[in-house]
Design an enzyme around this catalytic site. Structure first.
Site, PDB file in Angstrom:
ATOM      1  CG  ASP A 159     -24.454  -5.122  -0.964  1.00 12.02           C
ATOM      2  OD1 ASP A 159     -23.250  -5.357  -1.190  1.00 12.02           O
ATOM      3  OD2 ASP A 159     -24.937  -3.971  -0.961  1.00 12.02           O
ATOM      4  CD  GLU A 184     -20.283  -1.307  -3.701  1.00 13.07           C
ATOM      5  OE1 GLU A 184     -19.588  -0.530  -4.384  1.00 13.07           O
ATOM      6  OE2 GLU A 184     -21.422  -1.705  -4.067  1.00 13.07           O
TER       7      GLU A 184
END
Length: 409
Positions: free
Chosen positions: A80, A174
């Site tokens: 991400d 994350e």
């Protein structure tokens, strides 16, 4: 080595921004799209045990090429990108043989300048990849993914480089603090790992903030302004009072090194209710606890002076300093440090003024320091990365794998 650039340029075309408001995992569908693309690639390059679970955790193995016992180690990166700036329609631009001075970012009017980003002065002669000034780049952490896969490519193409079993994992979410939520440490099966999620060339980090989040809820009373006399209580004004009670010198923009901070990250405002969302950071657990007490004291102080309305506080812990879990295993740091030195890279050992998946994984039984990617200015439109640094990261990953194996002879 050119594959590391090709891979990176491909991965940044995927929109994988995570979303803190969505509690599903992964929090955005684009992350699973990239995960599926990576799953196919890992199979194509010849890795084994390739698995992608329903939460978007992608794991694979490069089997050992030696006939003696070597600890299984891992390398981890996240798919991400940060919600702080758009990650959609990323248009990276290549700056070959940077010779100093300002870099125009597409036609956006934005530019990278050495005055604002003095680290540029250390990168003269490097090939750089920048944004076009309208999105973030995604080097955090698609560079790490490209570097890990390329390093395994190098190991497979060079069977004379000894290595044990190597496990890799690419994680979701994350950037919103949930990258380790569904990480199966037992399935991963490594004795230790490295997140390839650092910044400048040479970074090696095994200390990070202790982190908490705080929500200050200001309660007012909403009444039609035409009949509001002595009735209406504007919660936004209470919120303003509270923020003015916070120490202005203990914010991210005023601190560095081992200094902690309070950071107001967002406000949800209205007449009746206003929420102030903070993150609290300190390198010492005792310091974090003192900061929590300070915020509660300020809430109590404000409640005591308010004639109308009230304030409440909610605090939750996010992660802790991995140092206490990594330091008992000094060889983990030493392998990475020696690998850098043998690749003619000066290790830059310093604390992370933030957190990584490795911080939480270290407390889940997987000691996990952080290694550089070669990227700079993460989370914004001025993000860029050194191609030289990306290649050096690949070299360090392969060298760590080799040193881990040779150390067992």
């Amino acid at each position: 080595m050119k594959n590391v650039v090709d891979r990176f340029m491909h991965y940044v075309t995927f929109d994988t921004q995570s979303d803190s408001e969505n509690q599903t995992c992964p929090s955005t569908p684009g992350q699973m799209v990239l995960a599926e693309e990576l799953r196919k690639e890992l199979i194509t390059v010849g890795l084994s045990d390739v698995s992608l679970d329903d939460n978007g955790y992608l794991m694979a193995t490069l089997p050992s090429n030696v006939d003696y016992d070597v600890p299984t180690i891992g390398f981890i990166a996240h798919m991400d990108t940060a919600p702080d700036e758009s990650g959609k329609n990323v248009k990276p631009q290549l700056v070959k043989d940077y010779q100093g001075g300002s870099i125009l970012l597409g036609t956006s009017g934005e530019q990278l300048t050495p005055e604002q980003y003095p680290e540029l002065e250390t990168l003269v002669g490097h090939d750089l990849i920048t944004t076009d000034g309208t999105t973030l780049l995604g080097a955090d952490n698609k560079a790490g993914i490209a570097e890990i896969i390329t390093a395994l490519d190098v190991l497979m193409d060079n069977p004379d480089i000894s290595h044990g079993d190597i496990r890799i994992c690419f994680t979701p979410d994350e950037e919103v603090g949930r990258g380790a939520d569904h990480f199966d440490v037992n399935k991963f099966g490594a004795e230790w790992a490295y997140t390839i999620d650092g910044g400048q060339i040479g970074e090696l980090e095994y200390e990070n903030f202790n982190a908490s989040s705080a929500k200050v809820i200001c309660h007012g009373v909403s009444v039609h302004p035409g009949t509001a006399k002595d009735k209406l209580v504007n919660s936004m004004l209470i919120a303003a009072q509270f923020q003015l009670m916070m120490p202005k010198e203990e914010t991210p923009e005023c601190t560095e090194g081992y200094e902690g901070f309070y950071h107001l990250t967002s406000i949800k405002s209205g007449i009746a209710t206003t929420e102030l969302n903070y993150i609290i950071r300190d390198f010492e657990r005792s310091g974090l606890e003192q900061r929590k007490v300070f915020m509660q004291d300020k809430v109590d102080e404000l409640n005591n002076i308010l004639s109308k309305g009230s304030v409440t506080l909610e605090i939750s812990d996010s992660y802790f300093n991995m140092k206490e879990m990594v330091e008992p295993h000094p060889h983990i740091i030493e392998f990475a440090k020696q690998a850098m030195e043998e690749c003619h890279i000066a290790p830059v050992i310093k604390p992370i003024r933030g957190g990584t998946d490795g911080a939480r994984l270290s407390f889940m039984g997987l000691p996990c320091p952080n290694v550089f990617t070669g990227g700079y200015n993460f989370h914004g439109i001025h993000e860029f990365i050194s191609i030289n640094g990306m290649k050096q990261s690949v070299e360090v990953i392969t060298k760590i794998a080799e040193k881990t194996a040779l150390q067992q002879l």
